[in-house]
Design an enzyme around this catalytic site. Structure first.
Site, PDB file in Angstrom:
ATOM      1  CE  LYS A  54      -3.651  -1.881   2.738  1.00 31.42           C
ATOM      2  NZ  LYS A  54      -4.285  -1.948   4.011  1.00 31.42           N
ATOM      3  CD  GLN A  98      -3.420  -4.441   7.174  1.00 31.83           C
ATOM      4  OE1 GLN A  98      -3.439  -3.505   6.381  1.00 31.83           O
ATOM      5  NE2 GLN A  98      -3.938  -5.617   6.875  1.00 31.83           N
ATOM      6  CG  ASP A 121      -9.801   0.243   5.395  1.00 34.49           C
ATOM      7  OD1 ASP A 121      -9.622  -0.166   4.236  1.00 34.49           O
ATOM      8  OD2 ASP A 121      -9.082  -0.056   6.367  1.00 34.49           O
TER       9      ASP A 121
END
Ligand code: NAP
Length: 294
Positions: A54, A98, A121
């Site tokens: 990422k 994460q 997200d």
């Protein structure tokens, strides 16, 4: 009939190039460099690889990447304090925590602490609510990527019968909402669905987001349907090593479907591209600018 293979890797690469161009325009015209903060707690090897991927995608797009690697023993209060600092930091437009988090931390509390405007997200209840009510929202990256892949085959999804297998908050439910927003007719199937093969055979668009290796057989697929396989499972390969497979029995399905995503190389690369797309969208929204045209 052999299906068109939807090359997620190539489509994601093209998307990343377009995001980089739009980012360069945003920086030149408005002096804004989108920034993504990625927070990793602990040292799960798979998460570390994903975070590195990422971060590289972010810098390749001309954005800033801020990595925060915290010890496995980090307390919930310490993590929330970091999130609050990132919420207040004007150079940070997107925050990504994460998952999974260590046992001592309640993921829901942490995800709810992220500023909804920086929630790239799309997991915050405010974004889930905005998506469900048709308002501008940051939407979860995997379902976002699935829609972009489906639209490569069907530029309009209007009126198509869509079946989504799986109803998780991160894939199945937001995917169903995005399909509704595209005017598809949507069925959401799950572990209690009766006669799942028959339900799947109705689908012009079949999305599998279950996590059960090759559960969807060729006979479950309507001839000519578009099949998007979100699942990732590791199974023993012929050579004694392991290999990745999806939720769909690919070899059978590609003989019946009209188009199908492979695993790997289908949905996975799109998820990463949509993280950076959401970072760009968040940066534009924070400056009161319209949605970037990609
Ligand atoms: P999840 O939270 O475990 O949800 C799985 C869903 O599948 C649940 O709704 C469950 O139903 C349903 N299900 C389980 N067994 C079933 C059965 N026999 N028949 C019908 N439905 C069944 O999983 P997730 O987080 O959504 O992820 C799904 C898969 O996608 C996993 O393989 C994951 O690794 C993969 N994934 C890939 C990406 C990517 O970037 N490619 C991103 C995210 C996830 P109930 O609700 O009734 O339990």
């Amino acid at each position: 009939m052999t299906a068109t293979i939807i090359d997620g890797k190539a489509i994601a690469q093209e998307l990343r190039v377009n995001i980089a161009i739009a980012t360069a325009v945003l920086t030149e015209e408005h002096g804004i460099v989108p920034g993504l903060a990625v927070v990793l707690v602990g040292s799960d090897p798979a998460s570390e690889v994903y975070v590195r991927t990422k971060s590289k995608a972010v810098t390749d797009a001309g954005m800033r990447s801020f990595d925060h690697k915290l010890a496995e023993s980090t307390s919930q209060a310490e993590l929330i304090a970091l999130i609050e600092r990132l919420n207040a930091d004007k150079t940070v437009h997107g925050i990504l925590v994460q998952l999974p988090l260590p046992k001592q931390i309640d993921s829901a509390v942490v995800l709810n602490a992220v500023d909804p405007g920086k929630d790239v997200d799309g997991f915050h209840p405010v974004n889930a609510g905005r998506l469900a009510t048709g308002q501008r929202a940051l939407v979860p990256c995997t379902p976002f990527g699935c829609i972009l892949l489906a639209k490569k085959i069907h530029p309009s999804l209007s009126g198509l019968e869509a079946v989504v297998i799986g109803r998780s908050n991160i894939v199945g439910k937001p995917l169903a909402q995005l399909l509704l927003a595209e005017n598809a007719t949507v069925t959401v199937a799950h572990s209690k669905t009766k006669d799942l093969p028959e339900v799947c055979r109705r689908a012009d668009l079949l999305f599998a987001a279950v996590g059960r290796a090759e559960m969807v057989r060729g006979t479950w697929i309507k001839p000519g349907a578009t099949v998007i396989d979100v699942g990732i499972s590791r199974v023993p390969g012929e050579d004694g090593k392991t290999k990745l497979v999806g939720d769909v029995a690919f070899a059978e399905a590609k003989e019946i479907a009209g188009a199908i995503t492979p695993v790997p190389g289908g949905v996975g690369p799109m998820t990463i591209a949509c993280v950076i797309l959401n970072t760009l969208r968040a940066a534009c929204a924070s400056a009161g600018l319209p949605e970037p045209r990609i």
